[in-house]
Design a protein around this motif. Structure first.
Motif, PDB file in Angstrom:
ATOM      1  N   GLY A  38      -2.374  13.206  -5.299  1.00 46.56           N
ATOM      2  CA  GLY A  38      -2.405  11.805  -5.728  1.00 46.56           C
ATOM      3  C   GLY A  38      -2.180  10.850  -4.571  1.00 46.56           C
ATOM      4  N   MET A  39      -1.225  11.181  -3.711  1.00 44.08           N
ATOM      5  CA  MET A  39      -0.951  10.309  -2.560  1.00 44.08           C
ATOM      6  C   MET A  39      -2.118  10.315  -1.575  1.00 44.08           C
ATOM      7  SD  MET A  39       3.159  10.666  -1.914  1.00 44.08           S
ATOM      8  CE  MET A  39       3.098  12.318  -1.332  1.00 44.08           C
ATOM      9  N   ALA A  52       3.437   5.523  -5.878  1.00 42.49           N
ATOM     10  CA  ALA A  52       3.226   5.444  -7.327  1.00 42.49           C
ATOM     11  C   ALA A  52       2.120   6.397  -7.765  1.00 42.49           C
ATOM     12  CB  ALA A  52       2.886   4.013  -7.726  1.00 42.49           C
ATOM     13  N   ALA A  53       1.063   6.505  -6.981  1.00 37.68           N
ATOM     14  CA  ALA A  53      -0.014   7.440  -7.317  1.00 37.68           C
ATOM     15  C   ALA A  53       0.495   8.878  -7.278  1.00 37.68           C
ATOM     16  CB  ALA A  53      -1.182   7.266  -6.350  1.00 37.68           C
ATOM     17  N   GLY A  54       1.332   9.193  -6.299  1.00 35.77           N
ATOM     18  CA  GLY A  54       1.906  10.535  -6.220  1.00 35.77           C
ATOM     19  C   GLY A  54       2.786  10.842  -7.417  1.00 35.77           C
ATOM     20  N   MET A 105      -5.090   8.343  -3.076  1.00 38.10           N
ATOM     21  CA  MET A 105      -4.835   6.894  -3.056  1.00 38.10           C
ATOM     22  C   MET A 105      -4.980   6.338  -1.647  1.00 38.10           C
ATOM     23  SD  MET A 105      -4.286   4.068  -4.469  1.00 38.10           S
ATOM     24  CE  MET A 105      -3.472   3.917  -6.017  1.00 38.10           C
ATOM     25  N   ALA A 127       2.012   1.697  -3.485  1.00 43.21           N
ATOM     26  CA  ALA A 127       0.897   2.184  -4.315  1.00 43.21           C
ATOM     27  C   ALA A 127       0.662   3.674  -4.097  1.00 43.21           C
ATOM     28  CB  ALA A 127      -0.367   1.392  -3.998  1.00 43.21           C
ATOM     29  N   ILE A 128       0.773   4.130  -2.855  1.00 45.52           N
ATOM     30  CA  ILE A 128       0.594   5.557  -2.554  1.00 45.52           C
ATOM     31  C   ILE A 128       1.698   6.380  -3.215  1.00 45.52           C
ATOM     32  CG2 ILE A 128       0.673   7.250  -0.674  1.00 45.52           C
ATOM     33  CD1 ILE A 128      -0.845   5.155   1.031  1.00 45.52           C
ATOM     34  N   GLY A 170       2.694   9.346 -10.303  1.00 47.17           N
ATOM     35  CA  GLY A 170       1.865   9.323 -11.511  1.00 47.17           C
ATOM     36  C   GLY A 170       1.131  10.634 -11.735  1.00 47.17           C
ATOM     37  N   LEU A 171       0.483  11.146 -10.687  1.00 52.13           N
ATOM     38  CA  LEU A 171      -0.246  12.407 -10.842  1.00 52.13           C
ATOM     39  C   LEU A 171       0.719  13.576 -11.037  1.00 52.13           C
ATOM     40  CD1 LEU A 171      -3.213  12.890 -11.051  1.00 52.13           C
ATOM     41  CD2 LEU A 171      -3.265  13.563  -8.675  1.00 52.13           C
ATOM     42  N   TRP A 220      -8.657   6.131  -0.897  1.00 54.43           N
ATOM     43  CA  TRP A 220      -9.273   5.020  -1.629  1.00 54.43           C
ATOM     44  C   TRP A 220      -8.912   3.683  -0.988  1.00 54.43           C
ATOM     45  CZ3 TRP A 220      -7.430   0.759  -4.229  1.00 54.43           C
ATOM     46  CH2 TRP A 220      -8.387   0.031  -4.920  1.00 54.43           C
ATOM     47  N   GLU A 246       0.830  -1.200   0.000  1.00 53.69           N
ATOM     48  CA  GLU A 246       0.000   0.000   0.000  1.00 53.69           C
ATOM     49  C   GLU A 246       0.868   1.255   0.000  1.00 53.69           C
ATOM     50  OE1 GLU A 246      -3.140   0.085   2.843  1.00 53.69           O
ATOM     51  OE2 GLU A 246      -4.024  -1.765   2.074  1.00 53.69           O
TER      52      GLU A 246
END
Length: 172
Positions: free
Chosen positions: A42-43, A10-12, A46, A7-8, A14-15, A49, A4
């Protein structure tokens, strides 16, 4: 937990990458703070979510025969969005796949109870439900299962007739 966290991150990234690409496409007309703000958003999104999807992701892995009987929802001041939509952080489920009945005690059923919580290890224990007397005895260390199907040293907890765990364990 590590996945997780990844993933957090990666979301940061990515955005932030999307914001950076958009800024380059617009010939740097966006303010300089847009890329770090996009990374933070993004973080945060995520993380939210992942928190809200925990219940569905956990119950989605349960095999057929495992039913959720109770869940706990919380609100907290450091997560102000939980006042709008409460966050589910624990659940109790009955695993009916392992139900057993004794011939001398047909009104009682031995089943498995599952306790799961966010950021907590999942626990399982046996419990005997008395379908006629509307009560439950947890099978702890001191409880003896006698040959006639009765329980020795058991502490019975009285339940209401419409208790969800009692209904599922007894097959009603």
């Amino acid at each position: 937990m590590l996945l997780e966290f990844i993933a957090i991150l990666a979301a940061g990234f990515g955005l932030a990458g999307i914001a950076l690409a958009l800024n380059i496409a617009l010939r740097k007309r966006l303010p300089q703070w847009i890329v770090p703000a996009a990374a933070g958003a993004g973080m945060l999104l995520m993380a939210i979510w992942l928190e809200y999807s925990w219940f569905e992701r956990t119950t989605g892995t349960f095999p057929e025969g495992v039913e959720v009987v109770s869940s706990n929802q919380v609100r907290s001041w450091y997560r102000p969005w939980t006042y709008v939509v409460p966050l589910t952080n624990r659940l109790i489920a009955i695993d009916s796949r392992f139900n057993r009945r004794h011939a001398d005690r047909p009104g009682q059923v031995l089943t498995r109870v599952i306790l799961a919580g966010r950021w907590e290890p999942t626990r399982q224990f046996g419990a005997v439900y008395d379908c006629i007397g509307h009560r439950r005895a947890d099978l702890l260390d001191q409880v003896e299962l006698r040959e006639d199907g009765s329980l020795g040293n058991a502490t019975w907890v009285q339940l209401s007739a419409d208790d969800a765990a009692l209904r599922i364990a007894c097959g009603r």
